[in-house]
Scaffold this active site. Structure first.
Site, short mmCIF file in Angstrom:
data_model
loop_
_atom_site.label_atom_id
_atom_site.label_comp_id
_atom_site.label_asym_id
_atom_site.label_seq_id
_atom_site.Cartn_x
_atom_site.Cartn_y
_atom_site.Cartn_z
N PRO A 18 0.85 -1.19 0.00
CA PRO A 18 0.00 0.00 0.00
C PRO A 18 0.89 1.24 0.00
O PRO A 18 1.83 1.31 0.79
CB PRO A 18 -0.77 -0.12 1.33
CG PRO A 18 0.01 -1.06 2.17
CD PRO A 18 0.85 -1.90 1.28
N MET A 19 0.64 2.18 -0.91
CA MET A 19 1.45 3.41 -0.94
C MET A 19 0.55 4.60 -1.22
O MET A 19 -0.09 4.68 -2.27
CB MET A 19 2.55 3.30 -2.01
CG MET A 19 3.66 2.35 -1.63
SD MET A 19 5.02 2.34 -2.83
CE MET A 19 4.33 1.33 -4.12
N GLN A 72 -6.89 -0.91 2.85
CA GLN A 72 -6.14 -0.64 4.08
C GLN A 72 -6.72 0.59 4.80
O GLN A 72 -6.92 1.63 4.18
CB GLN A 72 -4.66 -0.39 3.79
CG GLN A 72 -3.85 -0.33 5.08
CD GLN A 72 -2.41 0.11 4.89
OE1 GLN A 72 -2.15 1.23 4.44
NE2 GLN A 72 -1.48 -0.75 5.24
N CYS A 102 1.68 4.70 11.38
CA CYS A 102 2.07 5.76 10.46
C CYS A 102 2.53 7.01 11.23
O CYS A 102 1.79 7.53 12.06
CB CYS A 102 0.91 6.12 9.55
SG CYS A 102 1.35 7.44 8.45
N LYS A 141 -0.37 -4.64 8.69
CA LYS A 141 0.96 -4.29 8.20
C LYS A 141 1.61 -3.39 9.24
O LYS A 141 1.00 -2.41 9.70
CB LYS A 141 0.86 -3.57 6.87
CG LYS A 141 2.19 -3.06 6.36
CD LYS A 141 2.14 -2.73 4.89
CE LYS A 141 3.46 -2.18 4.41
NZ LYS A 141 3.61 -0.77 4.73
N ASN A 204 8.84 -7.37 4.06
CA ASN A 204 8.81 -6.13 3.27
C ASN A 204 10.02 -5.27 3.64
O ASN A 204 10.41 -5.20 4.79
CB ASN A 204 7.49 -5.38 3.57
CG ASN A 204 7.46 -3.97 2.99
OD1 ASN A 204 7.27 -3.00 3.73
ND2 ASN A 204 7.65 -3.83 1.70
N GLY A 205 10.57 -4.63 2.61
CA GLY A 205 11.66 -3.69 2.83
C GLY A 205 12.83 -3.93 1.91
O GLY A 205 13.52 -4.95 2.01
N ASP A 206 13.03 -2.99 0.96
CA ASP A 206 14.23 -2.94 0.12
C ASP A 206 14.33 -4.00 -0.97
O ASP A 206 15.41 -4.17 -1.55
CB ASP A 206 15.51 -3.03 0.98
CG ASP A 206 15.64 -1.88 1.97
OD1 ASP A 206 14.84 -0.93 1.87
OD2 ASP A 206 16.53 -1.96 2.83
C1 LIG Z 1 5.20 6.89 -1.36
C2 LIG Z 1 4.94 5.91 -0.27
C3 LIG Z 1 3.69 5.86 0.33
C4 LIG Z 1 3.44 4.90 1.33
N1 LIG Z 1 2.17 4.81 1.85
C5 LIG Z 1 1.87 3.75 2.68
C6 LIG Z 1 0.52 3.49 3.07
O1 LIG Z 1 -0.43 4.16 2.66
N2 LIG Z 1 0.30 2.44 3.90
C7 LIG Z 1 1.31 1.64 4.36
O2 LIG Z 1 1.06 0.70 5.10
N3 LIG Z 1 2.59 1.89 4.00
C8 LIG Z 1 2.88 2.88 3.15
N4 LIG Z 1 4.18 3.04 2.70
C9 LIG Z 1 5.23 2.08 3.07
C10 LIG Z 1 5.32 0.92 2.03
O3 LIG Z 1 4.12 0.19 1.99
C11 LIG Z 1 6.49 -0.04 2.34
O4 LIG Z 1 6.28 -0.60 3.61
C12 LIG Z 1 7.84 0.66 2.34
O5 LIG Z 1 7.98 1.48 1.20
C13 LIG Z 1 9.00 -0.35 2.36
O6 LIG Z 1 8.95 -1.19 1.26
P1 LIG Z 1 9.91 -1.00 -0.03
O7 LIG Z 1 11.31 -0.98 0.46
O8 LIG Z 1 9.59 -2.17 -0.91
O9 LIG Z 1 9.51 0.30 -0.64
C14 LIG Z 1 4.46 4.01 1.74
C15 LIG Z 1 5.71 4.10 1.15
C16 LIG Z 1 5.96 5.02 0.15
C17 LIG Z 1 7.31 5.06 -0.49
#
Ligand SMILES: Cc1cc2nc3c(=O)[nH]c(=O)nc-3n(C[C@H](O)[C@H](O)[C@H](O)COP(=O)(O)O)c2cc1C
Length: 345
Positions: A18-19, A72, A102, A141, A204-206
């Site tokens: 989710p982003m 979410q 958050c 999450k 999750n992460g990186d």
């Molecule tokens: C632009 C952006 C918006 C995000 N918004 C959310 C969100 O709405 N809900 C959530 O649980 N995490 C959010 N995250 C965190 C991501 O879901 C994820 O946990 C985090 O980017 C690490 O994963 P990655 O290294 O694959 O990017 C957001 C991350 C980014 C970069």
């Protein structure tokens, strides 16, 4: 096969994270077409849903072709989260996910988000309230903990499982780390290897390449992985990973034709869902990623980001396709940017 409640996913599912401002229906559509197995909406405020805020309601839009898809929500109040869960129920997603911790001001200042990571009892009560208000599978999450001294994810996992969550996605950083350093997956593996845990654990992460996915799959034993930043402007990451896990071979980088096809598809879906003005505007930030690696693309990009009519944009995209026809682009390493201003769960 991995199951979340009544949802069946393939053996090692790839999840789109989710982003906020990114994982909207147009973006989810292109990720789905490229092999994402499970996707989530961006986080939605429970208070916003209850107040019937247009922005929050709009985020509930999900479409049949993207299933399975999770919605979410976030919030810091039991009654509000429970009420929001009932609203989500009606929209009929496959699952309901709760975002815990958050840290951004607009969330934390309203008593939601960040504080929850510091207070496991509250986290458990909030989760319990949601589980009891919906017939959907509930997932969570979260991060490893609040800071270096409170990495309480092992306790969190057990207690949330006990109140009925059906899967847990863990970002391998603490809240205070934001996006600094490297995600630490060793604690995620500990949760997965806890004999008391029987729900799927997603890491999750990186994650930014097929090779890293395989390495982490083998090293940490998680049930699947969730990808966020690496999919932004590069939805092909899902099919690259799927292919590599199946065959051990790396797919060639997407061709110019594929890049244009995805750009156009994303654009059309944006216009359908957001309307022409917003759809065309918001699409502008995606072109440089989709077209990365084409020498001299800046000139085309500069034109793309000022055009206002769909047909004009599509015509320039056609020009790009013709101009670079047959040009082979290497898959350049994906750069995971810091998004400190965003919700860092
Ligand atoms: C632009 C952006 C918006 C995000 N918004 C959310 C969100 O709405 N809900 C959530 O649980 N995490 C959010 N995250 C965190 C991501 O879901 C994820 O946990 C985090 O980017 C690490 O994963 P990655 O290294 O694959 O990017 C957001 C991350 C980014 C970069």
């Amino acid at each position: 096969m991995i199951t979340i409640g009544n949802i069946q996913l393939p053996g090692f599912p790839l999840l789109l994270a989710p982003m906020e401002d990114v994982s909207d229906p147009p973006f989810r559509a292109v990720c789905k077409e490229n092999g994402a197995d499970l996707m989530y909406t961006e986080f939605i405020s429970s208070e916003g849903l209850i107040r019937d805020a247009i922005k929050s309601r709009k985020k509930l839009d999900i479409f049949d072709y993207e299933k399975p898809v999770g919605i979410q929500i976030f919030g810091g109040d039991e009654d509000s989260l429970a009420m929001a869960a009932k609203i989500v129920d009606v929209t009929n997603p496959d699952l309901l996910d709760i975002n815990f911790g958050c840290p951004v001001k607009k969330v934390a200042c309203k008593g939601a988000g960040a504080g929850v990571l510091k207070d496991i009892d509250l986290m458990v009560r909030l989760t319990d309230a949601v589980v009891r208000s919906t017939s959907l599978p509930v997932t969570v999450k979260t991060r490893l903990g609040w800071d270096e001294n409170t990495k309480n994810i092992e306790e969190v996992a057990e207690r949330l499982q006990d109140v009925g969550i059906k899967a847990l996605a863990i970002h391998g950083r603490t809240r205070s780390q934001m996006y600094k350093g490297e995600a630490d997956w060793s604690l995620i593996a500990k949760v997965k290897n806890n004999p008391r845990i029987n729900i799927p654990i997603f890491g999750n992460g990186d994650i930014d390449s097929p090779q890293k996915t395989l390495e982490y799959k083998n090293r940490y034993g998680v049930d699947g992985i969730m990808i966020g930043r690496a999919a932004i402007g590069y939805p092909w990451i899902f099919r690259e990973i799927q292919h590599y896990l199946k065959t051990g071979d790396l797919l060639p980088a997407p061709t110019v034709e594929e890049r244009i096809a995805v750009s156009k598809n994303h654009l059309r879906k944006s216009v359908e869902w957001k309307g022409a003005v917003v759809g065309i505007n918001e699409m502008r930030r995606h072109y440089s990623n989709y077209l990365k690696g084409l020498p001299g693309i800046k000139e085309f990009r500069n034109r793309l980001v000022v055009l206002k009519e769909l047909e004009e944009v599509e015509a320039v995209l056609d020009e790009v396709q013709q101009y670079y026809q047959g040009f082979e682009i290497d898959r350049s390493p994906i750069v995971l940017e810091n998004y400190h201003e965003h919700c860092a769960i």
